[in-house]
Motif scaffolding. Structure first.
Motif, PDB file in Angstrom:
ATOM      1  N   LEU A 111     -36.828  18.226  26.496  1.00  0.00           N
ATOM      2  CA  LEU A 111     -37.439  17.131  25.736  1.00  0.00           C
ATOM      3  C   LEU A 111     -38.738  17.578  25.087  1.00  0.00           C
ATOM      4  CD1 LEU A 111     -36.764  14.187  28.211  1.00  0.00           C
ATOM      5  CD2 LEU A 111     -35.766  14.491  25.936  1.00  0.00           C
ATOM      6  N   ARG A 112     -39.509  18.387  25.787  1.00  0.00           N
ATOM      7  CA  ARG A 112     -40.806  18.834  25.278  1.00  0.00           C
ATOM      8  C   ARG A 112     -40.666  19.757  24.071  1.00  0.00           C
ATOM      9  NH1 ARG A 112     -46.188  18.577  24.594  1.00  0.00           N
ATOM     10  NH2 ARG A 112     -47.212  20.512  25.109  1.00  0.00           N
ATOM     11  N   TYR A 113     -39.778  20.721  24.154  1.00  0.00           N
ATOM     12  CA  TYR A 113     -39.685  21.731  23.097  1.00  0.00           C
ATOM     13  C   TYR A 113     -38.716  21.368  21.981  1.00  0.00           C
ATOM     14  CZ  TYR A 113     -42.268  24.532  26.426  1.00  0.00           C
ATOM     15  OH  TYR A 113     -43.220  24.984  27.296  1.00  0.00           O
ATOM     16  N   PHE A 114     -37.679  20.588  22.304  1.00  0.00           N
ATOM     17  CA  PHE A 114     -36.659  20.321  21.294  1.00  0.00           C
ATOM     18  C   PHE A 114     -36.390  18.834  21.065  1.00  0.00           C
ATOM     19  CE2 PHE A 114     -35.650  24.432  23.319  1.00  0.00           C
ATOM     20  CZ  PHE A 114     -35.903  25.237  22.223  1.00  0.00           C
ATOM     21  N   ASN A 115     -37.081  17.960  21.788  1.00  0.00           N
ATOM     22  CA  ASN A 115     -36.873  16.508  21.692  1.00  0.00           C
ATOM     23  C   ASN A 115     -35.408  16.125  21.858  1.00  0.00           C
ATOM     24  OD1 ASN A 115     -39.516  15.807  21.471  1.00  0.00           O
ATOM     25  ND2 ASN A 115     -39.484  15.467  19.270  1.00  0.00           N
ATOM     26  N   LYS A 116     -34.729  16.816  22.772  1.00  0.00           N
ATOM     27  CA  LYS A 116     -33.317  16.547  23.040  1.00  0.00           C
ATOM     28  C   LYS A 116     -33.094  16.579  24.541  1.00  0.00           C
ATOM     29  CE  LYS A 116     -31.564  19.201  19.082  1.00  0.00           C
ATOM     30  NZ  LYS A 116     -30.682  20.315  18.740  1.00  0.00           N
ATOM     31  N   LYS A 117     -32.111  15.838  24.975  1.00  0.00           N
ATOM     32  CA  LYS A 117     -31.664  15.986  26.359  1.00  0.00           C
ATOM     33  C   LYS A 117     -30.887  17.300  26.448  1.00  0.00           C
ATOM     34  CE  LYS A 117     -31.495  11.275  27.910  1.00  0.00           C
ATOM     35  NZ  LYS A 117     -31.960  11.334  29.284  1.00  0.00           N
ATOM     36  N   THR A 118     -30.733  17.803  27.649  1.00  0.00           N
ATOM     37  CA  THR A 118     -30.052  19.094  27.811  1.00  0.00           C
ATOM     38  C   THR A 118     -28.616  19.051  27.323  1.00  0.00           C
ATOM     39  OG1 THR A 118     -29.579  18.489  30.104  1.00  0.00           O
ATOM     40  CG2 THR A 118     -31.467  19.923  29.714  1.00  0.00           C
ATOM     41  N   THR A 119     -27.991  17.891  27.385  1.00  0.00           N
ATOM     42  CA  THR A 119     -26.604  17.795  26.913  1.00  0.00           C
ATOM     43  C   THR A 119     -26.504  17.970  25.391  1.00  0.00           C
ATOM     44  OG1 THR A 119     -26.827  15.394  26.834  1.00  0.00           O
ATOM     45  CG2 THR A 119     -25.836  16.338  28.817  1.00  0.00           C
ATOM     46  N   GLY A 120     -27.618  17.793  24.676  1.00  0.00           N
ATOM     47  CA  GLY A 120     -27.609  17.930  23.224  1.00  0.00           C
ATOM     48  C   GLY A 120     -28.111  19.273  22.716  1.00  0.00           C
ATOM     49  N   LEU A 121     -28.447  20.181  23.616  1.00  0.00           N
ATOM     50  CA  LEU A 121     -28.953  21.491  23.185  1.00  0.00           C
ATOM     51  C   LEU A 121     -27.842  22.349  22.608  1.00  0.00           C
ATOM     52  CD1 LEU A 121     -31.257  22.522  26.176  1.00  0.00           C
ATOM     53  CD2 LEU A 121     -31.972  21.724  23.924  1.00  0.00           C
ATOM     54  N   ASN A 122     -28.187  23.130  21.596  1.00  0.00           N
ATOM     55  CA  ASN A 122     -27.227  24.111  21.104  1.00  0.00           C
ATOM     56  C   ASN A 122     -27.473  25.438  21.821  1.00  0.00           C
ATOM     57  OD1 ASN A 122     -29.430  25.276  19.716  1.00  0.00           O
ATOM     58  ND2 ASN A 122     -29.032  23.997  17.929  1.00  0.00           N
ATOM     59  N   VAL A 123     -26.693  26.441  21.524  1.00  0.00           N
ATOM     60  CA  VAL A 123     -26.722  27.696  22.280  1.00  0.00           C
ATOM     61  C   VAL A 123     -28.077  28.386  22.170  1.00  0.00           C
ATOM     62  CG1 VAL A 123     -25.694  29.988  22.493  1.00  0.00           C
ATOM     63  CG2 VAL A 123     -24.242  28.019  22.076  1.00  0.00           C
ATOM     64  N   GLU A 124     -28.637  28.478  20.961  1.00  0.00           N
ATOM     65  CA  GLU A 124     -29.903  29.202  20.829  1.00  0.00           C
ATOM     66  C   GLU A 124     -31.059  28.473  21.510  1.00  0.00           C
ATOM     67  OE1 GLU A 124     -29.554  27.026  16.824  1.00  0.00           O
ATOM     68  OE2 GLU A 124     -28.205  28.160  18.088  1.00  0.00           O
ATOM     69  N   GLU A 125     -31.039  27.141  21.514  1.00  0.00           N
ATOM     70  CA  GLU A 125     -32.083  26.391  22.217  1.00  0.00           C
ATOM     71  C   GLU A 125     -31.958  26.575  23.733  1.00  0.00           C
ATOM     72  OE1 GLU A 125     -32.482  22.822  18.885  1.00  0.00           O
ATOM     73  OE2 GLU A 125     -31.110  22.608  20.588  1.00  0.00           O
ATOM     74  N   ALA A 126     -30.731  26.548  24.219  1.00  0.00           N
ATOM     75  CA  ALA A 126     -30.512  26.779  25.649  1.00  0.00           C
ATOM     76  C   ALA A 126     -30.936  28.195  26.035  1.00  0.00           C
ATOM     77  CB  ALA A 126     -29.044  26.553  25.999  1.00  0.00           C
TER      78      ALA A 126
END
Length: 164
Positions: free
Chosen positions: A75-90
Protein backbone atom coordinates in the motif's frame (compact mmCIF):
# COMPACT_ATOMS: atom_id res chain seq x y z
CA UNK A 1 46.02 1.11 58.71
CA UNK A 2 47.73 0.16 55.51
CA UNK A 3 46.02 0.77 52.19
CA UNK A 4 44.86 -2.23 50.23
CA UNK A 5 47.36 -3.26 47.58
CA UNK A 6 46.51 -2.08 44.08
CA UNK A 7 45.41 -4.84 41.75
CA UNK A 8 47.98 -5.70 39.21
CA UNK A 9 47.14 -5.66 35.53
CA UNK A 10 47.10 -9.12 34.00
CA UNK A 11 50.45 -10.03 32.60
CA UNK A 12 50.78 -10.57 28.85
CA UNK A 13 51.35 -14.27 29.47
CA UNK A 14 47.79 -14.62 30.83
CA UNK A 15 46.12 -12.91 27.85
CA UNK A 16 45.92 -16.04 25.66
CA UNK A 17 44.17 -17.94 28.47
CA UNK A 18 41.71 -15.08 29.00
CA UNK A 19 40.99 -14.76 25.29
CA UNK A 20 40.62 -18.50 24.87
CA UNK A 21 38.31 -18.78 27.87
CA UNK A 22 36.21 -15.93 26.50
CA UNK A 23 35.97 -17.60 23.10
CA UNK A 24 35.01 -20.93 24.63
CA UNK A 25 32.30 -19.31 26.73
CA UNK A 26 31.05 -17.27 23.75
CA UNK A 27 30.98 -20.32 21.49
CA UNK A 28 29.20 -22.31 24.23
CA UNK A 29 26.47 -19.65 24.43
CA UNK A 30 26.33 -19.48 20.64
CA UNK A 31 25.98 -23.26 20.45
CA UNK A 32 23.07 -23.29 22.92
CA UNK A 33 21.35 -20.35 21.21
CA UNK A 34 21.61 -22.10 17.85
CA UNK A 35 20.36 -25.34 19.39
CA UNK A 36 17.36 -23.55 20.90
CA UNK A 37 16.57 -21.86 17.59
CA UNK A 38 16.79 -25.18 15.75
CA UNK A 39 14.44 -26.84 18.26
CA UNK A 40 12.00 -23.94 17.97
CA UNK A 41 12.13 -24.15 14.17
CA UNK A 42 11.33 -27.88 14.33
CA UNK A 43 8.36 -27.21 16.62
CA UNK A 44 7.06 -24.49 14.33
CA UNK A 45 7.36 -26.81 11.31
CA UNK A 46 5.31 -29.46 13.16
CA UNK A 47 2.53 -27.02 14.04
CA UNK A 48 2.30 -24.94 10.86
CA UNK A 49 2.44 -25.71 7.15
CA UNK A 50 5.12 -24.02 5.04
CA UNK A 51 2.48 -21.73 3.54
CA UNK A 52 1.34 -20.68 7.03
CA UNK A 53 4.94 -20.02 8.10
CA UNK A 54 5.50 -17.84 5.03
CA UNK A 55 2.24 -16.00 5.69
CA UNK A 56 3.28 -15.32 9.29
CA UNK A 57 6.68 -14.12 8.10
CA UNK A 58 5.34 -11.85 5.36
CA UNK A 59 2.80 -10.34 7.74
CA UNK A 60 5.43 -9.40 10.32
CA UNK A 61 8.66 -8.70 8.42
CA UNK A 62 9.96 -5.12 8.44
CA UNK A 63 10.05 -3.18 5.19
CA UNK A 64 11.62 -0.10 6.80
CA UNK A 65 9.94 3.25 7.44
CA UNK A 66 7.90 1.66 10.28
CA UNK A 67 6.22 -0.67 7.79
CA UNK A 68 5.58 -4.19 9.01
CA UNK A 69 4.06 -6.74 6.70
CA UNK A 70 3.95 -7.01 2.95
CA UNK A 71 0.43 -5.59 2.74
CA UNK A 72 1.53 -2.35 4.42
CA UNK A 73 4.56 -2.10 2.12
CA UNK A 74 2.42 -2.77 -0.94
CA UNK A 75 0.00 0.00 0.00
CA UNK A 76 2.83 2.39 0.84
CA UNK A 77 4.88 1.98 -2.32
CA UNK A 78 2.27 1.07 -4.92
CA UNK A 79 -1.12 2.05 -3.41
CA UNK A 80 -2.35 -1.48 -4.11
CA UNK A 81 -3.23 -4.50 -2.08
CA UNK A 82 -0.88 -7.43 -2.60
CA UNK A 83 -3.48 -9.22 -4.70
CA UNK A 84 -3.27 -6.36 -7.24
CA UNK A 85 0.52 -6.28 -7.60
CA UNK A 86 2.10 -7.14 -10.91
CA UNK A 87 5.29 -9.19 -11.23
CA UNK A 88 7.79 -6.31 -11.23
CA UNK A 89 6.16 -4.66 -8.20
CA UNK A 90 6.18 -7.94 -6.31
CA UNK A 91 9.85 -8.35 -7.25
CA UNK A 92 10.64 -4.92 -5.76
CA UNK A 93 9.04 -5.91 -2.44
CA UNK A 94 10.71 -9.31 -2.48
CA UNK A 95 14.07 -7.64 -3.09
CA UNK A 96 13.57 -5.46 -0.02
CA UNK A 97 13.58 -8.54 2.21
CA UNK A 98 17.36 -8.77 1.96
CA UNK A 99 17.96 -5.22 3.26
CA UNK A 100 14.87 -3.07 3.64
CA UNK A 101 16.69 0.27 3.85
CA UNK A 102 19.35 -0.32 1.21
CA UNK A 103 16.75 -1.44 -1.33
CA UNK A 104 14.04 1.06 -0.36
CA UNK A 105 12.59 2.27 -3.69
CA UNK A 106 11.92 5.78 -2.36
CA UNK A 107 15.34 6.30 -0.77
CA UNK A 108 17.54 4.36 -3.19
CA UNK A 109 15.66 3.80 -6.47
CA UNK A 110 18.79 2.66 -8.34
CA UNK A 111 19.50 -0.02 -5.74
CA UNK A 112 15.85 -1.10 -5.77
CA UNK A 113 15.93 -1.45 -9.58
CA UNK A 114 19.11 -3.54 -9.49
CA UNK A 115 17.72 -5.76 -6.75
CA UNK A 116 14.38 -6.11 -8.57
CA UNK A 117 16.28 -7.31 -11.63
CA UNK A 118 18.18 -9.86 -9.51
CA UNK A 119 14.85 -11.19 -8.21
CA UNK A 120 13.46 -11.35 -11.77
CA UNK A 121 16.54 -13.31 -12.91
CA UNK A 122 16.07 -15.74 -10.02
CA UNK A 123 12.43 -16.16 -11.01
CA UNK A 124 13.60 -16.94 -14.55
CA UNK A 125 16.25 -19.35 -13.25
CA UNK A 126 13.71 -21.34 -11.25
CA UNK A 127 11.12 -21.43 -14.02
CA UNK A 128 8.60 -18.87 -12.78
CA UNK A 129 9.30 -16.56 -15.75
CA UNK A 130 10.35 -17.07 -19.35
CA UNK A 131 13.58 -15.39 -20.47
CA UNK A 132 11.67 -12.94 -22.70
CA UNK A 133 9.38 -11.95 -19.82
CA UNK A 134 12.30 -11.40 -17.46
CA UNK A 135 14.13 -9.34 -20.09
CA UNK A 136 11.13 -7.11 -20.79
CA UNK A 137 10.30 -6.65 -17.09
CA UNK A 138 13.94 -5.78 -16.31
CA UNK A 139 13.84 -2.84 -18.71
CA UNK A 140 10.76 -1.24 -17.11
CA UNK A 141 11.30 1.81 -14.90
CA UNK A 142 10.34 1.80 -11.24
CA UNK A 143 6.73 2.99 -10.94
CA UNK A 144 6.02 4.29 -7.45
CA UNK A 145 2.67 5.78 -6.70
CA UNK A 146 2.20 8.93 -4.61
CA UNK A 147 0.97 8.26 -1.11
CA UNK A 148 -1.42 10.10 1.13
CA UNK A 149 0.54 11.59 3.98
CA UNK A 150 -1.15 12.32 7.25
CA UNK A 151 0.34 15.23 9.17
CA UNK A 152 -0.90 16.16 12.63
CA UNK A 153 -0.50 19.78 13.70
CA UNK A 154 -2.06 21.28 16.78
CA UNK A 155 -4.81 18.71 16.97
CA UNK A 156 -5.82 19.08 13.31
CA UNK A 157 -5.20 16.38 10.76
CA UNK A 158 -4.06 17.63 7.37
CA UNK A 159 -3.98 15.29 4.38
CA UNK A 160 -1.61 15.89 1.52
CA UNK A 161 -0.33 14.15 -1.55
CA UNK A 162 3.39 13.46 -1.53
CA UNK A 163 6.21 11.17 -2.52
CA UNK A 164 7.95 11.10 0.86
Amino acid sequence: MTPAPAEEAPSPSSWPRTCTAGRIIASFHCFWNKTRRALLARRIEKVFTKEEILTLYFNTVSFGENLYGIEAASLRYFNKKTTGLNVEEAAVLTGMLKANTSFNPRLYPENALKRRNVVLRQMERYGYLQKEEADSLSTLPLKLQPTIIQICRSGKVIYGLGWE
